[in-house]
Every structure is written in C-alpha cells, then in structure tokens.
Design an enzyme around this catalytic site. Structure first.
Site, short mmCIF file in Angstrom:
data_model
loop_
_atom_site.label_atom_id
_atom_site.label_comp_id
_atom_site.label_asym_id
_atom_site.label_seq_id
_atom_site.Cartn_x
_atom_site.Cartn_y
_atom_site.Cartn_z
N GLU A 67 -2.33 8.32 8.11
CA GLU A 67 -0.92 7.96 7.92
C GLU A 67 -0.05 8.61 9.00
O GLU A 67 1.04 8.12 9.33
CB GLU A 67 -0.46 8.38 6.53
CG GLU A 67 0.90 7.89 6.11
CD GLU A 67 1.03 6.36 6.03
OE1 GLU A 67 0.02 5.67 5.81
OE2 GLU A 67 2.15 5.87 6.22
N CYS B 50 -11.01 3.02 0.83
CA CYS B 50 -9.58 3.27 0.98
C CYS B 50 -9.15 2.49 2.22
O CYS B 50 -9.81 2.59 3.27
CB CYS B 50 -9.31 4.76 1.17
SG CYS B 50 -7.63 5.15 1.73
N HIS C 36 -6.81 2.85 4.28
CA HIS C 36 -6.49 3.67 5.45
C HIS C 36 -7.73 3.90 6.33
O HIS C 36 -7.63 3.99 7.54
CB HIS C 36 -5.92 5.03 5.03
CG HIS C 36 -4.47 4.99 4.69
ND1 HIS C 36 -4.00 4.45 3.52
CD2 HIS C 36 -3.38 5.43 5.38
CE1 HIS C 36 -2.68 4.55 3.49
NE2 HIS C 36 -2.28 5.14 4.61
N CYS D 75 -4.63 -1.66 -1.60
CA CYS D 75 -4.83 -0.24 -1.82
C CYS D 75 -5.82 -0.09 -2.97
O CYS D 75 -5.58 -0.60 -4.07
CB CYS D 75 -3.49 0.39 -2.20
SG CYS D 75 -3.62 2.13 -2.66
N ASP E 177 0.89 -1.17 0.00
CA ASP E 177 0.00 0.00 0.00
C ASP E 177 0.92 1.21 0.00
O ASP E 177 2.15 1.08 0.12
CB ASP E 177 -0.89 -0.03 1.27
CG ASP E 177 -1.82 1.18 1.37
OD1 ASP E 177 -2.31 1.66 0.34
OD2 ASP E 177 -2.04 1.67 2.50
N SER E 178 0.34 2.39 -0.09
CA SER E 178 1.15 3.60 -0.02
C SER E 178 1.64 3.88 1.40
O SER E 178 2.55 4.67 1.61
CB SER E 178 0.31 4.80 -0.48
OG SER E 178 -0.86 4.86 0.32
#
Ligand code: DGL
Length: 268
Positions: free
Chosen positions: A150, A182, A184, A72, A9-10
């Site tokens: 994040e 998403c 996150h 993601c 994932d990012s």
C-alpha cells in the site's frame, strides 16, 4: 442497460482486478473505491469490515454502479453474505485461489498467503474443507505485507525478506503452488516469480474474478459498448486522495501493470 462496475478494496490491491477487467474490456465503465481511511482491513474485526463494506458499496450503488466486485479477500470473508442481503445488484466476491492451486500442484502441497483476517476467517476453513482434498495446505498470515504494498513497496529487501521467510519452510517440504489470498499481493508477482524456485506455480485470482464479473454482467443483461473508446478507471480514496495518487505513481515506477486511471476527490 450499460454495464457500470463498482470495485472496492481497502487500498490498491483491488486494482489488480480492475487491471484484469480493463484488459478484457477497455471500454467498460469502472469506478474504484480504495477505503484507505480504514486500511488495513486485514487486522480489523469482521463486524467492522462488514460495516465499512456496506458503507462503501452504498456509495457505489448510489453512483449508479449496477454490479459490484469485492476485490478484497478479507472483505469477502467478512462481508459477502451481508452485502448480498443488503444490496439488490450482483456482487462478485473474491477468495484465495486454493482450488486452482491444488489442481496445479503435483506434490499435493500448497501455500496460501493471506492477511491475518482471511486466515482466521471461517470462509477459508470452509474453502479448505471443500477444495483441499488430500492436499497439505499452509495458510500463512502475512501481517504488514499489504501495508508495504500500500506504500508502493513491491520490490526491495523488506518485502523480499518477508516472502522468503514465509515460503522457505513449506517449499523445503515440497510445496509447489502458492495461492495469493490477498489482492495486494498481486503486485508482488514479479518479485515472487523471481524468488520462487522453478516448478513452483504462482496462482492469483484476479483474472478469474474479472472473467466471472463479465459473465455476471452478461447474465444480468448489462452490456458493454465495445465500440466505445477505452476508459480510465475512476478511483476514489476514502482517505487522502493525494497519498493514493502517490502510491499509484510508486507502483507504476516499480513496473506495476496498472490500468489507466484517474484519482478523483474523496468520497464518504
Ligand atoms: N487487499 C485485501 C485482501 O485482498 C487486504 C489488505 C488489507 O489488509 O487491508 O485481503
């Protein structure tokens, strides 16, 4: 062959999927890359995300991972087909759980919360054509929300304010299911459960993706040694490893149900 799963994932979003996989199969080897040097994906162009995704998956495949999870939604939207062309291992992608949200909804009105990239992408439009039926769907881009997560901010007035503002209109108009588009946002579940009115369902894809991954491993003939001891998820950051560690600590302190993990030296 023993299953070895690479997840990326990012940032820390895909750890929601790693956590679900670890809950099902604690002895499964999981290697995780947080592409923090390129975070956030949500505001980048699809071409750039596709290039990053290929580079990250290459490191995981070189390290011997025999199945990949694109944990993601933004990277799946931008890169899944390309990844499947380039790599010869099973690749599981991740889409906003619109279909289950529509199935759960009694009012026929649902919300998808996602990054600007996912909301703009053709993939979500196709998903909606296929699965929305007659339902009314609000696809709401949430610029900046993944950034707060994040940074380990999963509670407090900023995130709460953003979510309340985004959801107030659709809920007033009868939306009764919210799909987390998403990864996150999975870490915002406790907050969302607190602020959503009773009867509004929260739908997250992490669990379904974990189950799909186990199915795909089985189909590919990769087995899991269930008698082996539980393993830590081995995490790499393409950016600063110490800052990933800090985020993980903040998330844990805020009550996030992370899998046991260890942050290793950066890759790439
Ligand atoms: N976790 C990613 C997703 O599921 C996006 C976060 C980002 O913008 O990088 O879409």
């Amino acid at each position: 062959m023993l299953a070895r799963v690479g997840i990326f994932d990012s940032g820390v979003g895909g750890l929601t999927v790693a956590a679900a996989l670890h809950r099902h199969q604690p002895s499964l080897e999981i290697r995780y890359v947080a592409d923090t040097a390129f975070f956030p994906y949500g505001s980048r162009e699809p071409e750039e995300i596709a290039e990053r995704s290929i580079a990250v998956v290459a490191t995981l495949v070189e390290a011997g991972m025999n199945a990949i999870v694109v944990a993601c939604n933004t990277a799946t939207s931008a890169a899944l087909e390309r990844l499947r062309e380039v790599f010869n291992v099973p690749i599981v992608g991740m889409e906003p759980p619109l279909k289950p949200a529509v199935e759960h909804s009694r009012s026929g009105a649902v919300v998808v919360l996602a990054t600007p990239g996912t909301v703009r992408g053709d993939r979500l439009a196709r998903l909606q054509e296929r699965h929305a039926g007659g339902a009314r769907v609000w696809n709401i881009p949430m610029p900046g929300l993944a950034d707060l997560v994040e940074a380990g901010e999963i509670e407090g007035p900023r995130v709460e304010g953003m979510l309340r503002e985004a959801l107030a209109g659709p809920i007033a108009e009868g939306a009764d299911a919210v799909a987390l588009g998403c990864t996150h946002y999975g870490w915002l579940r406790p907050l969302l459960e607190r602020i959503l009115p009773p009867g509004v369902e929260l739908v997250d894809a992490a669990e379904a993706v974990a189950r799909r991954t186990l199915y795909v491993l089985d189909q590919a003939g990769h087995h899991i040694d269930m008698r082996a001891p539980a393993r830590e998820v081995l995490c790499y950051a393409t950016g600063d490893a110490a800052s990933l560690e800090q985020t993980v600590e903040r998330l844990r302190a805020a009550g996030a149900d992370l899998p046991p993990l260890r942050v290793a030296k950066p890759v790439g």
